[in-house]
Design a protein around this motif. Structure first.
Motif, PDB file in Angstrom:
ATOM      1  N   LEU A 104      44.751  33.967   8.597  1.00  0.00           N
ATOM      2  CA  LEU A 104      44.544  33.380   9.919  1.00  0.00           C
ATOM      3  C   LEU A 104      44.990  34.398  10.954  1.00  0.00           C
ATOM      4  N   ILE A 105      44.090  34.767  11.843  1.00  0.00           N
ATOM      5  CA  ILE A 105      44.377  35.830  12.806  1.00  0.00           C
ATOM      6  C   ILE A 105      44.074  35.345  14.212  1.00  0.00           C
ATOM      7  N   THR A 106      44.986  35.648  15.131  1.00  0.00           N
ATOM      8  CA  THR A 106      44.712  35.378  16.545  1.00  0.00           C
ATOM      9  C   THR A 106      44.667  36.697  17.312  1.00  0.00           C
ATOM     10  N   PHE A 107      43.789  36.714  18.311  1.00  0.00           N
ATOM     11  CA  PHE A 107      43.602  37.861  19.185  1.00  0.00           C
ATOM     12  C   PHE A 107      43.715  37.393  20.629  1.00  0.00           C
ATOM     13  N   ASP A 108      44.147  38.272  21.511  1.00  0.00           N
ATOM     14  CA  ASP A 108      44.208  37.970  22.931  1.00  0.00           C
ATOM     15  C   ASP A 108      42.784  37.816  23.457  1.00  0.00           C
TER      16      ASP A 108
END
Length: 162
Positions: A104-108
């Motif tokens: 699970l990856i979050t990016f700005d």
């Protein structure tokens, strides 16, 4: 023929994605598009392939995105996050659990800079979130997903550099 100021060959991947994010934001302001997530999934899979020394599967494989060097099947879910991201925001739906781990990856949302990455065993995901009949799958809120598994952000930052 492109003008000299349009030469993107020397720009880093994060710079290119930042420019793309700015374009998508303008298109969103104009009502042309509704989200900023267009290239995100591919970029997240690209980074995951590098981190796990894996092989991307064809898009026709529905349950996972790549197989890592240890033979594990990995499902990748990515989401942009910004000041306007609501508390109920979710990763894309999990419709099957025929994989070994999820990343699970979050990016700005404004720059596409990596924010956080988590490696989560499938068993943890199967009990997390809630089932939605509307989308026929399990929805994991971003805030909940980023508490699952183990933090692998540093590994992703190492490959996200140009």
């Amino acid at each position: 023929m492109r003008a000299a100021h349009d030469d993107l060959s020397r720009a880093s991947v994060p710079e290119l994605l930042g420019r793309y994010a700015a374009i998508l934001a303008e298109l969103r302001d104009r009502g042309v598009v509704r989200t900023r997530n267009a290239p995100l999934g591919d970029y997240a899979e690209y980074l995951t392939e590098k981190v796990y020394r894996g092989t991307l599967e064809p898009n026709s494989v529905k349950s996972y995105d790549l197989i890592d060097a240890d033979g594990r099947r990995i499902q990748v879910k990515a989401r942009t996050v910004g000041p306007d991201t609501g508390a109920g925001a979710v990763f894309s739906v999990f419709r099957s659990f025929d994989f070994d781990i999820a990343v699970l990856i979050t990016f700005d949302s404004a720059t596409y800079a990596l924010r956080e990455a988590r490696e989560v065993p499938v068993a943890e995901l199967e009990t997390a979130g809630r089932h939605s009949a509307h989308v026929n799958g399990r929805l994991i809120r971003i805030t909940a997903g980023l508490r699952l598994g183990v933090d692998v952000t540093a590994r992703f930052r190492a490959v996200a550099s140009p």
